[in-house]
Design a protein around this motif. Structure first.
Motif, PDB file in Angstrom:
ATOM      1  N   ALA A   1       0.855  -1.193   0.000  1.00 16.76           N
ATOM      2  CA  ALA A   1       0.000   0.000   0.000  1.00 16.76           C
ATOM      3  C   ALA A   1       0.891   1.243   0.000  1.00 16.76           C
ATOM      4  N   PRO A   2       0.332   2.400  -0.381  1.00 20.63           N
ATOM      5  CA  PRO A   2       1.100   3.653  -0.310  1.00 20.63           C
ATOM      6  C   PRO A   2       1.439   3.997   1.139  1.00 20.63           C
ATOM      7  N   LYS A   3       2.385   4.916   1.301  1.00 20.51           N
ATOM      8  CA  LYS A   3       2.732   5.373   2.646  1.00 20.51           C
ATOM      9  C   LYS A   3       1.493   5.983   3.319  1.00 20.51           C
ATOM     10  N   PRO A   4       1.114   5.497   4.475  1.00 21.05           N
ATOM     11  CA  PRO A   4      -0.109   6.007   5.115  1.00 21.05           C
ATOM     12  C   PRO A   4       0.031   7.468   5.536  1.00 21.05           C
ATOM     13  N   LYS A   5      -0.900   8.283   5.108  1.00 21.04           N
ATOM     14  CA  LYS A   5      -0.852   9.701   5.449  1.00 21.04           C
ATOM     15  C   LYS A   5      -0.963   9.912   6.958  1.00 21.04           C
ATOM     16  N   SER A   6      -1.727   9.036   7.617  1.00 13.31           N
ATOM     17  CA  SER A   6      -1.909   9.196   9.062  1.00 13.31           C
ATOM     18  C   SER A   6      -0.589   9.041   9.812  1.00 13.31           C
ATOM     19  N   LEU A   7       0.261   8.097   9.374  1.00 12.86           N
ATOM     20  CA  LEU A   7       1.545   7.905  10.051  1.00 12.86           C
ATOM     21  C   LEU A   7       2.542   8.998   9.663  1.00 12.86           C
TER      22      LEU A   7
ATOM     23  N   HIS B   1       1.768  12.007   9.161  1.00  8.54           N
ATOM     24  CA  HIS B   1       1.370  13.121  10.019  1.00  8.54           C
ATOM     25  C   HIS B   1       1.772  12.856  11.474  1.00  8.54           C
ATOM     26  N   ARG B   2       1.541  11.646  11.946  1.00  7.29           N
ATOM     27  CA  ARG B   2       1.855  11.322  13.341  1.00  7.29           C
ATOM     28  C   ARG B   2       3.335  11.535  13.644  1.00  7.29           C
ATOM     29  N   TYR B   3       4.196  11.163  12.709  1.00  5.47           N
ATOM     30  CA  TYR B   3       5.634  11.228  12.963  1.00  5.47           C
ATOM     31  C   TYR B   3       6.293  12.443  12.318  1.00  5.47           C
TER      32      TYR B   3
ATOM     33  N   ASP C   1      16.872  14.703  15.072  1.00  2.98           N
ATOM     34  CA  ASP C   1      15.956  15.166  14.031  1.00  2.98           C
ATOM     35  C   ASP C   1      15.703  14.123  12.953  1.00  2.98           C
ATOM     36  N   CYS C   2      16.338  12.958  13.035  1.00  4.83           N
ATOM     37  CA  CYS C   2      16.162  11.970  11.954  1.00  4.83           C
ATOM     38  C   CYS C   2      15.903  10.561  12.476  1.00  4.83           C
ATOM     39  N   VAL C   3      15.500  10.440  13.738  1.00  3.18           N
ATOM     40  CA  VAL C   3      15.144   9.138  14.309  1.00  3.18           C
ATOM     41  C   VAL C   3      13.827   9.299  15.062  1.00  3.18           C
ATOM     42  N   THR C   4      12.930   8.369  14.830  1.00  3.22           N
ATOM     43  CA  THR C   4      11.655   8.326  15.544  1.00  3.22           C
ATOM     44  C   THR C   4      11.553   7.013  16.298  1.00  3.22           C
ATOM     45  N   LEU C   5      11.364   7.092  17.607  1.00  2.00           N
ATOM     46  CA  LEU C   5      11.072   5.920  18.426  1.00  2.00           C
ATOM     47  C   LEU C   5       9.568   5.903  18.650  1.00  2.00           C
ATOM     48  N   THR C   6       8.894   4.943  18.079  1.00  2.00           N
ATOM     49  CA  THR C   6       7.436   4.947  18.114  1.00  2.00           C
ATOM     50  C   THR C   6       6.881   4.407  19.428  1.00  2.00           C
TER      51      THR C   6
END
Length: 377
Positions: A179-185, A187-189, A255-260
């Protein structure tokens, strides 16, 4: 096949999901599909109850030890195993964790009940406990989830090679799709579609640093030199997070790492589809179901060349294998994967990559392999 009473001893399946739990669910589903006339009693150590809707036969009997206080849970569970086996005298005991085999060994000595067990990864390597070694040597079948685990077992333990058979991990293709990259995620990240996203899905546990997320963090500065838009998303929770956060600060990667943190199962597919490359350069995986899930989403995938990822990625047929201790090699491979220049065309053919992993590791193949094992018994 004639009607049999089978006991399955499983750590847990319903209230926590990891590799062993996922394997156990698929194993029970496949076994029941192949032998629906058997009677099944499933004894779970850590679960407290089954969900209202689960994929198992309605005649399956579940027994739970999860309500026992944790300090007492092991002896309570062992007692449950013994009592159930003595009362019902099953034709076969199957345990999906090696640590339960000593109880099965004692029952085999006392009552003559044969037993199988499953060897996943680190719990099966470098075994020193004499009682566990003896229990393994007396198992009627050992199902290894990868050739890597099987080979290590045979090298380290005096086992009959004919008793150690391969039954690799599987996955549910209907859950994981392209699937395409989810817009919701995004936005979340706080990401854009133009970010080059590397993803790892792993427990952040101090005992599981072998999964290689540190190495990707250390590779990020070099990757960012070539691809300033590169971003690393690390999915998972655990007691290692404070140390990981400190490493991110030391490397200047805030600025370039996200810990979910924790991500529920129903969001995993979206996270795989968020990334451009899935990477887990581990050196202690028995197999790594996450590789299959990422491949089913059509994602180029990188793993280590020193553990069960060799099997999951079919020795490089389905992905890139690198030295997990070589940060430069990891950075170079990930950069090329993100740039689309890695010399492996299949990795950029999402539908073909998905179909290939289904053909090799889909549930139908898993069930067919289990059927062959049953026929030899």
């Amino acid at each position: 096949m004639k009607r049999k009473q089978v006991h399955l001893w499983i750590p847990n399946m319903f209230e926590f999901k990891g590799g062993i739990q996922t394997y156990s669910q698929f194993f029970l589903q496949a076994l029941q599909a192949l032998c629906p006339e058997w009677n099944y009693r499933v004894l779970l150590k850590h679960d407290r109850q089954a969900p209202a809707h689960h994929p198992f036969m309605p005649t399956t009997t579940f027994q739970f030890a999860g309500r026992a206080p944790l300090p007492l849970r092991t002896p309570v569970y062992a007692l449950q195993l013994l009592v159930a086996a003595i009362q019902q005298r099953p034709h076969l005991i199957i345990t999906t964790h090696l640590n339960f085999t000593p109880v099965a060994y004692w029952l085999k000595q006392w009552l003559g009940i044969p037993y199988w067990t499953v060897a996943h990864g680190v719990e099966a390597w470098n075994i020193q406990r004499p009682v566990l070694r003896t229990a393994l040597q007396n198992a009627d079948r050992i199902l290894a989830v990868s050739s890597y685990t099987r080979n290590r077992l045979l090298k380290e333990q005096p086992l009959d090679p004919n008793h150690v058979v391969l039954l690799p991990n599987t996955f549910d293709p209907s859950r994981f799709h392209i699937a395409p990259k989810p817009k919701s995620l995004l936005h979340r990240y706080n990401l854009s579609p133009y970010h080059c996203i590397i993803l790892t899905v792993a427990r952040l546990d101090s005992q599981e640093r072998y999964k290689g997320y540190d190495q990707i963090l250390r590779a990020m500065p070099a990757i960012r030199q070539q691809l300033p838009q590169a971003h690393y998303v690390l999915v998972g929770k655990g007691n290692d997070r404070p140390r990981v956060e400190s490493l991110i600060q030391q490397l200047g990667l805030q600025d370039c790492v996200t810990l979910t943190g924790f991500v529920p199962d129903d969001e995993l597919t979206d996270h795989y589809n968020l990334c451009d490359v899935f990477a887990m350069p581990s050196k202690g995986e028995g197999f790594g179901i996450v590789y299959l899930e990422a491949l089913a989403c059509g994602k180029p995938t990188l793993g280590g060349n020193q553990d069960g990822a060799i099997d999951a990625l079919c020795r490089g047929e389905l992905g890139v294998l690198v030295n997990p201790d070589d940060v430069d090699a990891i950075a170079h491979a990930l950069t090329r994967l993100l740039q689309g220049t890695y010399p492996h065309p299949l990795l950029y053919q999402a539908e073909a990559l998905r179909q290939r992993v289904i053909n090799i590791y889909g549930f139908e193949q898993f069930q067919a392999m289990l059927a062959k094992i049953l026929q030899t018994c």
